[in-house]
Design a protein around this motif. Structure first.
Motif, PDB file in Angstrom:
ATOM      1  N   HIS A 286       0.793  -1.231   0.000  1.00 10.40           N
ATOM      2  CA  HIS A 286       0.000   0.000   0.000  1.00 10.40           C
ATOM      3  C   HIS A 286       0.826   1.282   0.000  1.00 10.40           C
ATOM      4  O   HIS A 286       0.260   2.370  -0.012  1.00 10.40           O
ATOM      5  CB  HIS A 286      -0.945  -0.003   1.209  1.00 10.40           C
ATOM      6  N   GLY A 287       2.124   1.168   0.042  1.00  9.10           N
ATOM      7  CA  GLY A 287       2.968   2.356   0.060  1.00  9.10           C
ATOM      8  C   GLY A 287       3.220   2.842   1.467  1.00  9.10           C
ATOM      9  O   GLY A 287       2.473   2.541   2.399  1.00  9.10           O
ATOM     10  N   ALA A 288       4.293   3.597   1.633  1.00  5.12           N
ATOM     11  CA  ALA A 288       4.660   4.165   2.927  1.00  5.12           C
ATOM     12  C   ALA A 288       4.317   5.641   2.937  1.00  5.12           C
ATOM     13  O   ALA A 288       4.183   6.266   1.891  1.00  5.12           O
ATOM     14  CB  ALA A 288       6.152   3.966   3.186  1.00  5.12           C
ATOM     15  N   ALA A 289       4.159   6.199   4.120  1.00  5.22           N
ATOM     16  CA  ALA A 289       3.760   7.605   4.241  1.00  5.22           C
ATOM     17  C   ALA A 289       4.905   8.560   3.906  1.00  5.22           C
ATOM     18  O   ALA A 289       4.698   9.716   3.561  1.00  5.22           O
ATOM     19  CB  ALA A 289       3.267   7.879   5.670  1.00  5.22           C
ATOM     20  N   ARG A 290       6.132   8.058   4.015  1.00  5.15           N
ATOM     21  CA  ARG A 290       7.286   8.904   3.679  1.00  5.15           C
ATOM     22  C   ARG A 290       8.326   8.039   3.010  1.00  5.15           C
ATOM     23  O   ARG A 290       8.302   6.807   3.118  1.00  5.15           O
ATOM     24  CB  ARG A 290       7.873   9.559   4.941  1.00  5.15           C
ATOM     25  N   LEU A 291       9.233   8.669   2.291  1.00  6.31           N
ATOM     26  CA  LEU A 291      10.259   7.935   1.554  1.00  6.31           C
ATOM     27  C   LEU A 291      11.606   8.639   1.680  1.00  6.31           C
ATOM     28  O   LEU A 291      11.689   9.867   1.765  1.00  6.31           O
ATOM     29  CB  LEU A 291       9.895   7.845   0.071  1.00  6.31           C
ATOM     30  N   ARG A 292      12.658   7.815   1.646  1.00  3.94           N
ATOM     31  CA  ARG A 292      14.016   8.373   1.586  1.00  3.94           C
ATOM     32  C   ARG A 292      14.287   8.802   0.147  1.00  3.94           C
ATOM     33  O   ARG A 292      14.033   8.041  -0.791  1.00  3.94           O
ATOM     34  CB  ARG A 292      15.038   7.313   2.006  1.00  3.94           C
ATOM     35  N   VAL A 293      14.787  10.005  -0.012  1.00  3.67           N
ATOM     36  CA  VAL A 293      15.054  10.557  -1.348  1.00  3.67           C
ATOM     37  C   VAL A 293      16.424  11.234  -1.368  1.00  3.67           C
ATOM     38  O   VAL A 293      16.973  11.599  -0.321  1.00  3.67           O
ATOM     39  CB  VAL A 293      13.993  11.606  -1.763  1.00  3.67           C
ATOM     40  N   GLY A 294      16.942  11.399  -2.571  1.00  3.52           N
ATOM     41  CA  GLY A 294      18.120  12.225  -2.780  1.00  3.52           C
ATOM     42  C   GLY A 294      17.687  13.680  -2.886  1.00  3.52           C
ATOM     43  O   GLY A 294      16.582  13.980  -3.323  1.00  3.52           O
ATOM     44  N   LEU A 295      18.557  14.593  -2.482  1.00  5.52           N
ATOM     45  CA  LEU A 295      18.234  16.018  -2.477  1.00  5.52           C
ATOM     46  C   LEU A 295      19.444  16.803  -2.963  1.00  5.52           C
ATOM     47  O   LEU A 295      20.550  16.601  -2.457  1.00  5.52           O
ATOM     48  CB  LEU A 295      17.883  16.464  -1.046  1.00  5.52           C
ATOM     49  N   MET A 335      25.100  17.961  -1.533  1.00  4.01           N
ATOM     50  CA  MET A 335      24.134  16.871  -1.759  1.00  4.01           C
ATOM     51  C   MET A 335      23.627  16.414  -0.393  1.00  4.01           C
ATOM     52  O   MET A 335      24.322  16.530   0.606  1.00  4.01           O
ATOM     53  CB  MET A 335      24.821  15.695  -2.455  1.00  4.01           C
ATOM     54  N   SER A 336      22.414  15.911  -0.388  1.00  4.57           N
ATOM     55  CA  SER A 336      21.834  15.423   0.858  1.00  4.57           C
ATOM     56  C   SER A 336      20.958  14.217   0.556  1.00  4.57           C
ATOM     57  O   SER A 336      20.591  13.979  -0.590  1.00  4.57           O
ATOM     58  CB  SER A 336      20.963  16.501   1.519  1.00  4.57           C
ATOM     59  N   MET A 337      20.630  13.465   1.611  1.00  8.25           N
ATOM     60  CA  MET A 337      19.493  12.566   1.516  1.00  8.25           C
ATOM     61  C   MET A 337      18.644  12.780   2.751  1.00  8.25           C
ATOM     62  O   MET A 337      19.104  13.310   3.758  1.00  8.25           O
ATOM     63  CB  MET A 337      19.896  11.096   1.299  1.00  8.25           C
ATOM     64  N   GLY A 338      17.373  12.405   2.614  1.00  5.48           N
ATOM     65  CA  GLY A 338      16.492  12.625   3.749  1.00  5.48           C
ATOM     66  C   GLY A 338      15.151  11.970   3.478  1.00  5.48           C
ATOM     67  O   GLY A 338      14.975  11.284   2.468  1.00  5.48           O
ATOM     68  N   TYR A 339      14.235  12.177   4.407  1.00  7.93           N
ATOM     69  CA  TYR A 339      12.894  11.613   4.262  1.00  7.93           C
ATOM     70  C   TYR A 339      11.907  12.737   4.000  1.00  7.93           C
ATOM     71  O   TYR A 339      11.978  13.791   4.649  1.00  7.93           O
ATOM     72  CB  TYR A 339      12.488  10.867   5.540  1.00  7.93           C
ATOM     73  N   ALA A 365      16.110  14.491  -6.056  1.00  6.26           N
ATOM     74  CA  ALA A 365      16.963  14.055  -7.170  1.00  6.26           C
ATOM     75  C   ALA A 365      17.205  12.559  -7.103  1.00  6.26           C
ATOM     76  O   ALA A 365      17.140  11.947  -6.044  1.00  6.26           O
ATOM     77  CB  ALA A 365      18.300  14.790  -7.112  1.00  6.26           C
ATOM     78  N   ALA A 366      17.496  11.980  -8.265  1.00  3.97           N
ATOM     79  CA  ALA A 366      17.794  10.548  -8.331  1.00  3.97           C
ATOM     80  C   ALA A 366      19.135  10.272  -7.655  1.00  3.97           C
ATOM     81  O   ALA A 366      20.051  11.090  -7.690  1.00  3.97           O
ATOM     82  CB  ALA A 366      17.850  10.093  -9.782  1.00  3.97           C
ATOM     83  N   MET A 367      19.222   9.098  -7.036  1.00  6.49           N
ATOM     84  CA  MET A 367      20.495   8.630  -6.500  1.00  6.49           C
ATOM     85  C   MET A 367      20.897   7.371  -7.269  1.00  6.49           C
ATOM     86  O   MET A 367      20.033   6.666  -7.768  1.00  6.49           O
ATOM     87  CB  MET A 367      20.369   8.345  -5.004  1.00  6.49           C
ATOM     88  N   PRO A 368      22.161   7.018  -7.357  1.00  8.21           N
ATOM     89  CA  PRO A 368      23.293   7.752  -6.794  1.00  8.21           C
ATOM     90  C   PRO A 368      23.531   9.092  -7.492  1.00  8.21           C
ATOM     91  O   PRO A 368      23.177   9.264  -8.652  1.00  8.21           O
ATOM     92  CB  PRO A 368      24.468   6.791  -7.024  1.00  8.21           C
TER      93      PRO A 368
END
Lengths: 376, 119
Positions: A286-295, A335-339, A365-368
């Motif tokens: 069903h999907g998660a409420a938040r996701l880790r993304v590249g920034l 560059m960062s990553m976060g939720y 942004a896409a990772m890597p």
């Protein structure tokens, strides 16, 4: 405060001019004389040697002598297919919590008559206790305390290591093999955590410094500190346990679904059966409420861990936060990553990060951020 | 050249004071990747946070060494923050300020005192 532990390379780090810092209970080199930026670039261009001996090495040996028993026992702690892990191969795994969080990430290797597990330094005591408690009936869980661990990473790693361990060049990404060099057995995997091709080398303490000296005798190989290790893994989009994943983040939120093979998902041969399966399988469906993304911040100012992320330049509640952030020497930009809340997780979504009270633009942004160069 | 305990150097240039950080500070900070400078014309009080430096390790604040007005900033640092590492006491300067009382510099450390201060 308790005394810091040291690795077998401690005196060598000092000799090489390292700046030492406390890390996970160990006195570890954060950088050598070149500095973090040049060490990062050296690893991308030549070959960096990392002391990762603070990490936990553990043997899981099935009492039955049948490796499948160990694989199935460990599967009860991880949402990963270990039964299909072939001899001489390694796989990334996650210990999950009953609430569906992550209590550590690890590498699992099939070494024929046992599994060889490498876990994070800060978690190793808990991980070993966890495995002993849950696997003790069927397996001997044996911490390996007489071995050091080196990572050799970068485009020059293959030539430098094959010169010492002939045949290592023929290994592919995530292969494992044993080489006898200078009378000691090296347990080698073709892997690492920099986004570069390379090896992780488990070496008996007695032969460890000699091996390191032999490696750095090559003009292509230099010791690299934890500072560059962090910017290398972040450019490669890899999670740092404790920052980007922890007991509050699920594998689905952390975008680590690729680590959960079909056999352990709904409809798979051994679906579920790991801690937190109810939440994790529900989130897969069903999907998660938040996701880790590249920034990628638009300016030059890095957005570091803890930076709150907003959907607009003014007002509103935070829609996420940064878990790792630094300047990427190879990409030449911060560059960062976060939720972020899932509604804001599409690549290209423009957000604003609160940097010292000012909202600065940043894009999902896409990772890597820097493409991986594994030898598949 | 005068020095503060915050590892800034101050050099008198006509009626202005040029401010930067010492080589020792730059080395301790590591590779500098971003410098946020104040607006020219800003009036500052001693110990106001006027510059933010981001190194590969962390963000650090640079404090105004004296009361005065920022009359010029080294805008080259926006595109080339590494200048601070390469030439901390020369091309890596941060800003020039006009101060009311030049005698305030007299109480600051000279080079010998600063060297003793950093050990």
């Amino acid at each position: 405060m308790t005394d810091l532990a040291i690795t077998v390379f401690h005196a060598l780090h000092i000799e090489l001019g390292a700046r030492m810092v406390p890390f996970a209970g160990y006195d570890m080199p954060v950088q050598y004389t070149r500095g973090v930026m040049q060490e990062h670039n050296w690893t991308r261009e030549k070959a960096g040697l990392f002391d990762v001996s603070h990490m936990g090495q553990v043997i899981v040996r099935p009492k039955s002598g049948n490796l499948a028993d160990a694989a199935l026992a460990l599967e009860a702690l991880v949402p990963v297919d270990l039964l299909s892990l072939a001899e001489g191969r390694q796989r990334y795994a996650l210990f999950t919590t009953p609430e569906g969080g992550i209590s550590d990430d690890l590498m699992v290797t099939n070494r024929g008559d046992h599994l060889f597990v490498v876990v994070n330094a800060a978690c190793k005591d808990a991980d070993i206790a966890h495995m002993q408690a849950h696997l003790g009936a069927t397996c001997d869980v044996i911490p390996v305390t007489d071995r050091a661990l080196l990572a050799l990473q970068g485009p020059g790693a293959e030539a430098a290591f094959d010169a010492i361990a002939p045949g290592a060049a023929a290994m592919r990404f995530m292969d494992v093999a044993t080489f006898t060099v200078g009378g000691v057995d090296l347990w080698v995997s073709r892997s690492g955590y920099s986004g570069e091709d390379g090896y992780e080398i488990s070496v008996p303490n007695a032969g460890a410094v000699a091996l390191a000296r032999q490696l750095i005798a090559s003009p292509e190989v230099e010791f690299i500190g934890l500072g560059a290790r962090d910017s290398l893994r972040l450019e490669a989009g890899l999670c740092l346990y404790g920052n980007d994943i922890d007991t509050t983040t699920s594998p689905v939120e952390a975008n680590l679904l690729w680590a959960m093979q079909k056999a352990r998902r709904a409809g798979g041969a051994r679906a579920g059966g790991f801690p937190g399966a109810a939440r994790i399988l529900h989130e897969i469906a069903h999907g998660a409420a938040r996701l880790r993304v590249g920034l990628l911040p638009e300016g030059r100012a890095p957005m570091r861990a803890g930076t709150a992320l907003y959907a607009a330049e003014t007002g509103g509640e935070a829609v996420g936060s940064v878990t790792s952030g630094a300047f990427g020497p190879t990409i030449g930009a911060p560059m960062s990553m976060g939720y972020v809340e899932t509604d804001f997780s599409a690549i290209g979504t423009r957000l604003w990060g609160d940097v010292r009270g000012k909202r600065m633009p940043v894009s999902v942004a896409a990772m890597p951020f820097h493409p991986a160069r594994y030898k598949r | 050249m005068k020095y503060t305990e915050e590892h800034e150097w101050l050099r008198v240039e006509g009626d202005l004071v040029v401010v930067g950080i010492t080589e020792h500070a730059a080395e301790q900070l590591g590779d500098i990747v971003f410098v946020e400078l104040p607006e020219e014309g800003t009036t500052v009080s001693k110990d106001d946070e006027v510059v933010v430096i981001e190194s590969v390790k962390a963000a650090s604040d640079i404090l105004a060494p004296l009361d005065g007005e920022i009359v010029e900033v080294n805008s080259v640092l926006a595109d080339n923050p590494a200048l601070v590492n390469e030439d901390a006491i020369g091309d890596g300067w941060f800003f020039k300020m006009k101060i009311e009382d030049m005698s305030a510099l007299d109480d600051m450390m000279d080079e010998a005192a600063y060297k003793a201060f950093i050990g």
